[in-house]
Design a protein around this motif. Sequence first.
Motif, mmCIF file in Angstrom:
data_model
loop_
_atom_site.group_PDB
_atom_site.id
_atom_site.type_symbol
_atom_site.label_atom_id
_atom_site.label_comp_id
_atom_site.label_asym_id
_atom_site.label_seq_id
_atom_site.Cartn_x
_atom_site.Cartn_y
_atom_site.Cartn_z
ATOM 1 N N LEU A 8 -27.629 19.232 19.350
ATOM 2 C CA LEU A 8 -28.572 18.178 18.986
ATOM 3 C C LEU A 8 -29.584 18.671 17.960
ATOM 4 O O LEU A 8 -29.930 17.952 17.010
ATOM 5 N N MET A 9 -30.046 19.909 18.152
ATOM 6 C CA MET A 9 -31.047 20.457 17.231
ATOM 7 C C MET A 9 -30.430 20.858 15.901
ATOM 8 O O MET A 9 -30.971 20.561 14.827
ATOM 9 N N VAL A 48 -40.598 22.240 20.555
ATOM 10 C CA VAL A 48 -39.282 22.296 21.196
ATOM 11 C C VAL A 48 -39.404 22.941 22.573
ATOM 12 O O VAL A 48 -38.849 22.443 23.562
ATOM 13 N N TYR A 49 -40.140 24.032 22.655
ATOM 14 C CA TYR A 49 -40.347 24.729 23.931
ATOM 15 C C TYR A 49 -41.016 23.810 24.954
ATOM 16 O O TYR A 49 -40.572 23.715 26.102
ATOM 17 N N PHE A 190 -37.013 19.800 13.375
ATOM 18 C CA PHE A 190 -37.099 20.233 14.773
ATOM 19 C C PHE A 190 -37.043 19.061 15.761
ATOM 20 O O PHE A 190 -37.217 19.266 16.955
ATOM 21 N N THR A 191 -36.817 17.854 15.260
ATOM 22 C CA THR A 191 -36.871 16.683 16.136
ATOM 23 C C THR A 191 -35.576 16.430 16.904
ATOM 24 O O THR A 191 -35.526 15.529 17.737
ATOM 25 N N SER A 343 -45.612 10.459 10.021
ATOM 26 C CA SER A 343 -45.953 9.915 11.345
ATOM 27 C C SER A 343 -45.442 10.781 12.494
ATOM 28 O O SER A 343 -45.683 10.460 13.660
ATOM 29 N N LEU A 344 -44.742 11.872 12.188
ATOM 30 C CA LEU A 344 -44.139 12.693 13.242
ATOM 31 C C LEU A 344 -45.145 13.280 14.231
ATOM 32 O O LEU A 344 -44.851 13.344 15.430
#
Length: 364
Positions: A8-9, A48-49, A190-191, A343-344
């Motif tokens: 996914l990443m 992510v962590y 990284f989303t 906007s992240l």
Amino acid sequence: MSRFVYYLMFLTMISNIIASVPKILLFESKTGAIPSMFAAVIIGTTLVYILVKLFNAFPAKNLPDMLKTHTPKWFAYPVLFYLFLYWFIAGLITLITYVFLFITFFSPETSIVITTFAFLAVISFGILMKSRSMLYMAEIVLVLFVPLIIFLLIKFYVNPKLDWDFIKISMMHVNHVPSYWAFGASLFIFTGVADLVIFNELFTKKHKMGWKQVLIIGLSGAGVLFTTFFVPIGYNGVEQIAELTFPWISTSDSIRMKYGLIERVIFIFILSFLGIAFVSLLLHWHVALKMLGSIFEFKRLKWKGKLLAPYIFVIIFGIISLILTRKLTQYQLFELSNYFYGSLPIFFAILIISLVIVKRRAKL
């Protein structure tokens, strides 16, 4: 940590090497792109962590079910709708970007409507698949295309046309204040972990997240950003790079495979990334479809025992895509991508706050 979480990443990271991210970074190459990338690697890895740790508290559960179970409707449904918009727009930007790219370099005489419709026909079939099937498809595509992409990237680095002096000159702009827009574009890679809002229901065990996993994710993100930003500069120079609409496509056309079946690398390069981008888009819109379906269930709309709501939503996705693909110019797409990436921080804040609230209320 499950290999599917890495998929996914990595899909999000790889698919954005030639999408809107490099254009934004290179546009800001003299105004803070480099410190922005440093900041994005540190903050992105940290996010992510945090997200993996929060999802570990709810194995085999997705976010819509968690919100509906542990929070009131006035909170759950607006959050779900906001998250739906994020994934839908993320997929929409990817779709329009690759439609423009395909028309520009492969089929300039084909109508943009026909090209978009062809893309949508394939995508519509994919996003209606089961979530588990989506993960297996992602694995197959990565196995097929990633070795080829790595081979092509190695050719970029070892080719004598790569001028490291241009890269050294660009590094002199490291002392600028970080650019917010470049930071947002860098953070987007990284989303991919956020797709766990739906796919977490497939994992019954907790995801291991130690220093090794953090190091792999951080180094992968840093490597992707370094390649995305510096390689086009090394081939095209510092001064004119911001003017290129598709900087990586121009870069790939600088490479030849003398003894290959196809001499011009540009065709192999585009097709390889197109395969990765298709899966990335499918994942985005699959999550968006699940989010929208959790808000508007329409359980009475059935035909032969199947819910019709997902098919209606897919048709709506297609209509919106066709309209915007015809209306938007490449400059407007760049502006839309810029604001979306900007906007992240809000997106991550809402997602993390929602998970923290659910976690606390689940303990009550």
